[in-house]
Design an enzyme around this catalytic site. Sequence first.
Site, PDB file in Angstrom:
ATOM      1  N   GLY A  73      51.193  38.777  33.787  1.00 58.65           N
ATOM      2  CA  GLY A  73      50.568  37.966  34.842  1.00 58.65           C
ATOM      3  C   GLY A  73      51.510  36.872  35.322  1.00 58.65           C
ATOM      4  O   GLY A  73      52.597  36.667  34.770  1.00 58.65           O
ATOM      5  N   ASN A 130      39.962  38.833  18.065  1.00 61.99           N
ATOM      6  CA  ASN A 130      39.941  37.361  18.156  1.00 61.99           C
ATOM      7  C   ASN A 130      38.907  36.877  19.180  1.00 61.99           C
ATOM      8  O   ASN A 130      38.204  35.891  18.946  1.00 61.99           O
ATOM      9  CB  ASN A 130      41.335  36.836  18.516  1.00 61.99           C
ATOM     10  N   ASP A 135      48.754  33.536  23.315  1.00 64.56           N
ATOM     11  CA  ASP A 135      48.793  34.982  23.070  1.00 64.56           C
ATOM     12  C   ASP A 135      47.519  35.374  22.321  1.00 64.56           C
ATOM     13  O   ASP A 135      47.251  34.851  21.236  1.00 64.56           O
ATOM     14  CB  ASP A 135      50.034  35.293  22.212  1.00 64.56           C
ATOM     15  N   TYR A 170      47.524  52.398  24.789  1.00 63.96           N
ATOM     16  CA  TYR A 170      46.557  51.724  25.669  1.00 63.96           C
ATOM     17  C   TYR A 170      45.180  52.382  25.558  1.00 63.96           C
ATOM     18  O   TYR A 170      44.177  51.706  25.315  1.00 63.96           O
ATOM     19  CB  TYR A 170      47.078  51.794  27.103  1.00 63.96           C
ATOM     20  N   PHE A 189      46.104  40.154  37.786  1.00 64.15           N
ATOM     21  CA  PHE A 189      45.528  40.554  39.072  1.00 64.15           C
ATOM     22  C   PHE A 189      44.009  40.341  39.068  1.00 64.15           C
ATOM     23  O   PHE A 189      43.476  39.532  39.841  1.00 64.15           O
ATOM     24  CB  PHE A 189      45.935  42.020  39.315  1.00 64.15           C
TER      25      PHE A 189
HETATM   26  P1  NAD Z   1      47.280  42.563  34.795  1.00 69.00           P
HETATM   27  O1  NAD Z   1      48.442  43.100  34.023  1.00 69.00           O
HETATM   28  O2  NAD Z   1      47.538  42.038  36.166  1.00 69.00           O
HETATM   29  O3  NAD Z   1      46.518  41.453  33.964  1.00 69.00           O
HETATM   30  C1  NAD Z   1      46.477  41.433  32.571  1.00 69.00           C
HETATM   31  C2  NAD Z   1      46.700  40.004  32.110  1.00 69.00           C
HETATM   32  O4  NAD Z   1      46.627  39.952  30.683  1.00 69.00           O
HETATM   33  C3  NAD Z   1      48.073  39.469  32.509  1.00 69.00           C
HETATM   34  O5  NAD Z   1      47.956  38.216  33.149  1.00 69.00           O
HETATM   35  C4  NAD Z   1      48.798  39.341  31.194  1.00 69.00           C
HETATM   36  O6  NAD Z   1      49.802  38.350  31.172  1.00 69.00           O
HETATM   37  C5  NAD Z   1      47.660  39.086  30.228  1.00 69.00           C
HETATM   38  N1  NAD Z   1      48.033  39.418  28.864  1.00 69.00           N
HETATM   39  C6  NAD Z   1      48.619  40.556  28.415  1.00 69.00           C
HETATM   40  N2  NAD Z   1      48.864  40.465  27.101  1.00 69.00           N
HETATM   41  C7  NAD Z   1      48.413  39.238  26.721  1.00 69.00           C
HETATM   42  C8  NAD Z   1      48.407  38.554  25.479  1.00 69.00           C
HETATM   43  N3  NAD Z   1      48.901  39.107  24.374  1.00 69.00           N
HETATM   44  N4  NAD Z   1      47.866  37.318  25.443  1.00 69.00           N
HETATM   45  C9  NAD Z   1      47.375  36.730  26.556  1.00 69.00           C
HETATM   46  N5  NAD Z   1      47.363  37.339  27.769  1.00 69.00           N
HETATM   47  C10 NAD Z   1      47.894  38.573  27.837  1.00 69.00           C
HETATM   48  O7  NAD Z   1      46.214  43.745  34.844  1.00 69.00           O
HETATM   49  P2  NAD Z   1      44.792  43.818  35.583  1.00 69.00           P
HETATM   50  O8  NAD Z   1      44.825  44.976  36.475  1.00 69.00           O
HETATM   51  O9  NAD Z   1      44.383  42.509  36.106  1.00 69.00           O
HETATM   52  O10 NAD Z   1      43.868  44.224  34.365  1.00 69.00           O
HETATM   53  C11 NAD Z   1      42.982  43.292  33.731  1.00 69.00           C
HETATM   54  C12 NAD Z   1      42.149  44.022  32.697  1.00 69.00           C
HETATM   55  O11 NAD Z   1      41.387  45.054  33.334  1.00 69.00           O
HETATM   56  C13 NAD Z   1      42.992  44.689  31.615  1.00 69.00           C
HETATM   57  O12 NAD Z   1      42.325  44.566  30.383  1.00 69.00           O
HETATM   58  C14 NAD Z   1      43.008  46.142  32.035  1.00 69.00           C
HETATM   59  O13 NAD Z   1      43.146  46.994  30.929  1.00 69.00           O
HETATM   60  C15 NAD Z   1      41.639  46.296  32.700  1.00 69.00           C
HETATM   61  N6  NAD Z   1      41.636  47.391  33.663  1.00 69.00           N
HETATM   62  C16 NAD Z   1      42.243  47.245  34.884  1.00 69.00           C
HETATM   63  C17 NAD Z   1      42.232  48.307  35.773  1.00 69.00           C
HETATM   64  C18 NAD Z   1      42.860  48.213  37.147  1.00 69.00           C
HETATM   65  O14 NAD Z   1      42.871  49.229  37.851  1.00 69.00           O
HETATM   66  N7  NAD Z   1      43.346  47.092  37.594  1.00 69.00           N
HETATM   67  C19 NAD Z   1      41.640  49.527  35.409  1.00 69.00           C
HETATM   68  C20 NAD Z   1      41.077  49.629  34.143  1.00 69.00           C
HETATM   69  C21 NAD Z   1      41.056  48.548  33.285  1.00 69.00           C
END
Ligand code: NAD
Length: 320
Positions: free
Chosen positions: A36, A97, A56, A143, A11
């Site tokens: 994603g 990494n 990954d 988390y 997202f």
């Molecule tokens: P999301 O789940 O839509 O996006 C996370 C992305 O990371 C996904 O595309 C997923 O496939 C990818 N991913 C997960 N594990 C992976 C791996 N091992 N290797 C490669 N890619 C991997 O979530 P988001 O809301 O877009 O969040 C993005 C970041 O922002 C995250 O780190 C999340 O912790 C942080 N965050 C988001 C929010 C929120 O409200 N949206 C709040 C606090 C923190």
Amino acid sequence: MKILVTGAAGFLGSHLCDSLLGQGHRVTGLDNFRTGYAENLELANTNPNFEFIEHDVQLPFSGSYDRIFHLASPASPPMYQLEPIETAKINFLGTLNALDLAHSTGARFLLASTSETYGDPAVHPQTEDYWGNVNQIGPRACYDEGKRISETLAFDFHRQHNVDIRVVRIFNTYGPRMNPNDGRVVSSFIDQAIYGRNITIFGNGQQTRSFCFYSDLVNGLMRMMETDGILGPINLGNPSEVTMLELAQQIIALTGSSAELEMQPLPIDDPKRRRPDITKAQKILGWNPTVSLRDGLAETIAYNAKAAGLNTLCETSATG
Ligand code: NAD
């Protein structure tokens, strides 16, 4: 600049890629599609300055970049609790990494950390100097503690190797491209409302959250990355606080839904109140959220309804 975005198919990552491409940067998106979707990158893929690597982050990666935005991590409680050991590994190994790459190439590194590092906060609103109240053996710890060790790693890479880091604590952010089935409250309520199902409220619905629209958040991430002399951590989020009941009522009103509220028990360790103190972001980054909850919800509802092939009674859109 050459910029790497991990978690690019998610997202926030996909919107960040679009904004960076819009500024004329060369962007590499990296993701393994754990939470994603390739569709989120449809716009980015039309830009010749974009390339995608399926990978990954638990395994080392290479490349030469000026900037690394590290967002890869499952983010919604049901998703990160599905495989908690994996979640902890993604956060520790993935951040290690990404920092190793920043160290070896001299890239500036930004960590997408979270308000969850404050746990169920005893201080309200949350300021960056609050160390938090996390239950390290609870179901959310994979988390919360994963992000806390990520912050530790970032600061240790800075202290030990002089890596140029930025740490951002993101508070609840919502908008188009959120997965409607990943259990996050805004997308769940919208999905339930547009399909006319009961809206599930946990507890008595009086617990609060503060919701930031994605465009404000992405703007804050980019400002933080390009601001000199600040490592963070810095809170980014919208300080207007709403109860879950108020949120559900707003979504019902905007969708014109006949959905009813259904109360369910509060999940373990669910934070009761959440609101960022954004004084630091305002002063140091000159950043303020600009999109109201109503406008942001309207745009998200319109997007989700269109994606689901439905008509909606939603009246306005944040972008007109
Ligand atoms: P999301 O789940 O839509 O996006 C996370 C992305 O990371 C996904 O595309 C997923 O496939 C990818 N991913 C997960 N594990 C992976 C791996 N091992 N290797 C490669 N890619 C991997 O979530 P988001 O809301 O877009 O969040 C993005 C970041 O922002 C995250 O780190 C999340 O912790 C942080 N965050 C988001 C929010 C929120 O409200 N949206 C709040 C606090 C923190």
